[in-house]
Design an enzyme around this catalytic site. Structure first.
Site, mmCIF file in Angstrom:
data_model
loop_
_atom_site.group_PDB
_atom_site.id
_atom_site.type_symbol
_atom_site.label_atom_id
_atom_site.label_comp_id
_atom_site.label_asym_id
_atom_site.label_seq_id
_atom_site.Cartn_x
_atom_site.Cartn_y
_atom_site.Cartn_z
ATOM 1 N N ARG A 256 32.713 95.558 -6.708
ATOM 2 C CA ARG A 256 31.770 94.618 -6.090
ATOM 3 C C ARG A 256 32.355 93.197 -6.053
ATOM 4 N NH1 ARG A 256 27.181 95.229 -9.874
ATOM 5 N NH2 ARG A 256 26.073 93.704 -8.615
ATOM 6 N N ARG B 291 24.895 93.227 -18.689
ATOM 7 C CA ARG B 291 23.567 93.085 -18.083
ATOM 8 C C ARG B 291 22.745 94.367 -18.229
ATOM 9 N NH1 ARG B 291 23.119 90.870 -12.024
ATOM 10 N NH2 ARG B 291 24.160 92.794 -11.420
ATOM 11 N N ARG C 13 25.677 88.159 3.256
ATOM 12 C CA ARG C 13 26.881 88.539 2.513
ATOM 13 C C ARG C 13 28.088 88.675 3.419
ATOM 14 N NH1 ARG C 13 23.955 91.082 -2.102
ATOM 15 N NH2 ARG C 13 25.453 91.564 -3.752
ATOM 16 N N ARG D 189 22.412 98.811 -14.903
ATOM 17 C CA ARG D 189 22.307 99.112 -13.476
ATOM 18 C C ARG D 189 23.450 100.034 -13.102
ATOM 19 N NH1 ARG D 189 21.662 93.903 -9.567
ATOM 20 N NH2 ARG D 189 23.341 94.905 -8.417
ATOM 21 N N LYS E 111 22.403 84.550 -9.532
ATOM 22 C CA LYS E 111 21.592 84.274 -8.331
ATOM 23 C C LYS E 111 20.155 84.763 -8.495
ATOM 24 C CE LYS E 111 24.042 86.657 -5.341
ATOM 25 N NZ LYS E 111 25.007 87.271 -6.258
HETATM 26 P P1 AMP Z 1 22.653 92.779 -5.572
HETATM 27 O O1 AMP Z 1 21.438 93.227 -6.303
HETATM 28 O O2 AMP Z 1 22.438 91.549 -4.729
HETATM 29 O O3 AMP Z 1 23.869 92.654 -6.454
HETATM 30 O O4 AMP Z 1 22.991 93.934 -4.516
HETATM 31 C C1 AMP Z 1 23.263 95.252 -4.945
HETATM 32 C C2 AMP Z 1 23.930 96.025 -3.812
HETATM 33 O O5 AMP Z 1 23.044 96.097 -2.687
HETATM 34 C C3 AMP Z 1 25.207 95.433 -3.261
HETATM 35 O O6 AMP Z 1 26.347 95.766 -4.038
HETATM 36 C C4 AMP Z 1 25.246 96.074 -1.882
HETATM 37 O O7 AMP Z 1 25.627 97.438 -1.948
HETATM 38 C C5 AMP Z 1 23.781 96.039 -1.473
HETATM 39 N N1 AMP Z 1 23.415 94.789 -0.775
HETATM 40 C C6 AMP Z 1 22.541 93.833 -1.206
HETATM 41 N N2 AMP Z 1 22.439 92.837 -0.303
HETATM 42 C C7 AMP Z 1 23.256 93.170 0.719
HETATM 43 C C8 AMP Z 1 23.611 92.529 1.950
HETATM 44 N N3 AMP Z 1 23.092 91.342 2.297
HETATM 45 N N4 AMP Z 1 24.493 93.175 2.757
HETATM 46 C C9 AMP Z 1 25.004 94.371 2.428
HETATM 47 N N5 AMP Z 1 24.740 95.016 1.290
HETATM 48 C C10 AMP Z 1 23.878 94.426 0.424
#
Ligand code: AMP
Length: 227
Positions: free
Chosen positions: A168, A127, A90, A157, A15
Site C-alpha cells: 500500500r 494499528r 488517490r 485490519r 488521516k
Molecule cells: P484506507 O482505509 O483509506 O486506507 O483504504 C483502504 C483501501 O481501500 C485502499 O488500500 C484501497 O484498496 C481502497 N481505497 C480507498 N479509497 C480509495 C480510492 N480513493 N481509490 C481507490 N481505492 C481506494
C-alpha cells in the site's frame, strides 16, 4: 460557500483520526472511501467480493467506481455545508473528477500529512480496529481492550499485515504522491507535520483551516476553540 477539506497522505499518516476530529469540530461529515469500501466488501455482493480482493492485495479500486461513490455521497444533503474527505482522491484522475464535482462549492483546502516512512510501517503494523464498527483503537490500548462505542473486539485490519502494508505504501508513492504536485500550487494547500502527538496535529490543522478558509472562521466550533 462550503468548507471542503481533503486529507492527503500515505496509509498510517493519521488521516482517518484527524478527519474524524475535523469533522466533529467543524460540524461537517467525514467521508472515508476506505470505510465505504469495507462496508461494501462485507455485503457479500459480487461487487463487494471484487472490492475485497483488490483491498486485500493493497491495490486501488478503479477510478470509475470511486468517482461514482464520491459523487453520490457528496450529493447528500448533509454534505451541503462541506465535508472532510479521507482517502479520496488517490489518483490524478480522481482529483480532476473531484475538481469538477465541487466547482461552485468554493475552493478545496488540502492538508498533506507528512510522516517518515519507517514510522508509517511501524504504525500500520501496530494499528488495531474494532471488528464491530471499524473505529481505531486508541494508541497503546491494552491487548484485551474492547471498543468503547460498541463493545467489539480489536483486530488487525486485513490490509495492515506487513506485506500488504508495504504494498500500500508503494502504491501510494506510485499513484497518490503525484497529487502533492497536483495540489501544491493551489492557495489552500498545506503540509502538516504528522509525526507528533495526535492532539498537536489536530491543533495545527484546525489553525490552518480556520485561517485559510473564511467560511471556517464563522463556524461555532472554531469560535469555541478560540475563546
Ligand atoms: P484506507 O482505509 O483509506 O486506507 O483504504 C483502504 C483501501 O481501500 C485502499 O488500500 C484501497 O484498496 C481502497 N481505497 C480507498 N479509497 C480509495 C480510492 N480513493 N481509490 C481507490 N481505492 C481506494
Amino acid at each position: 460557500m462550503s468548507l471542503n477539506v481533503v486529507m492527503l497522505g500515505p496509509p498510517g499518516a493519521g488521516k482517518g483520526t484527524q478527519a474524524e476530529r475535523l469533522s466533529k469540530g467543524f460540524g461537517i461529515p467525514k467521508i472515508s472511501t476506505g470505510d465505504i469500501l469495507r462496508e461494501c466488501a462485507m455485503s457479500g455482493s459480487d461487487l463487494g467480493r471484487r472490492i475485497r480482493t483488490t483491498m486485500d492485495g493493497g491495490q486501488l479500486v478503479g477510478d470509475d467506481i470511486m468517482i461514482e461513490i464520491v459523487r453520490e455521497r457528496l450529493a447528500r444533503p448533509d454534505a451541503a455545508p462541506g465535508f472532510v474527505l479521507d482517502g479520496f482522491p488517490r489518483t490524478v484522475v480522481q482529483a480532476e473528477a473531484l475538481d469538477a464535482m465541487v466547482a461552485g462549492r468554493g475552493p478545496l483546502t488540502v492538508l498533506h500529512l507528512v510522516v517518515p516512512m519507517d514510522v508509517l510501517v511501524d504504525r500500520l503494523s501496530a494499528r488495531r480496529i474494532c471488528e464491530g464498527c471499524g473505529a481505531n483503537a486508541a494508541p497503546g490500548a491494552a491487548a484485551d481492550a474492547r471498543c468503547p462505542a460498541c463493545g467489539g473486539q480489536y483486530v488487525q485490519r486485513r490490509d495492515d499485515s506487513t506485506a500488504v502494508a508495504r504494498e500500500r505504501l508503494a502504491v501510494f508513492e506510485r499513484q497518490t504522491r503525484p497529487l502533492v504536485e497536483y495540489y501544491r500550487t493551489s492557495p489552500a494547500f498545506f503540509e502538516i507535520d504528522g509525526h507528533r502527538s495526535p492532539d498537536d496535529v489536530t491543533a495545527a490543522m484546525r489553525r490552518v483551516v480556520a485561517t485559510a478558509t473564511p467560511v471556517a472562521a464563522s463556524r461555532p466550533a472554531v469560535k469555541e476553540e478560540r475563546a
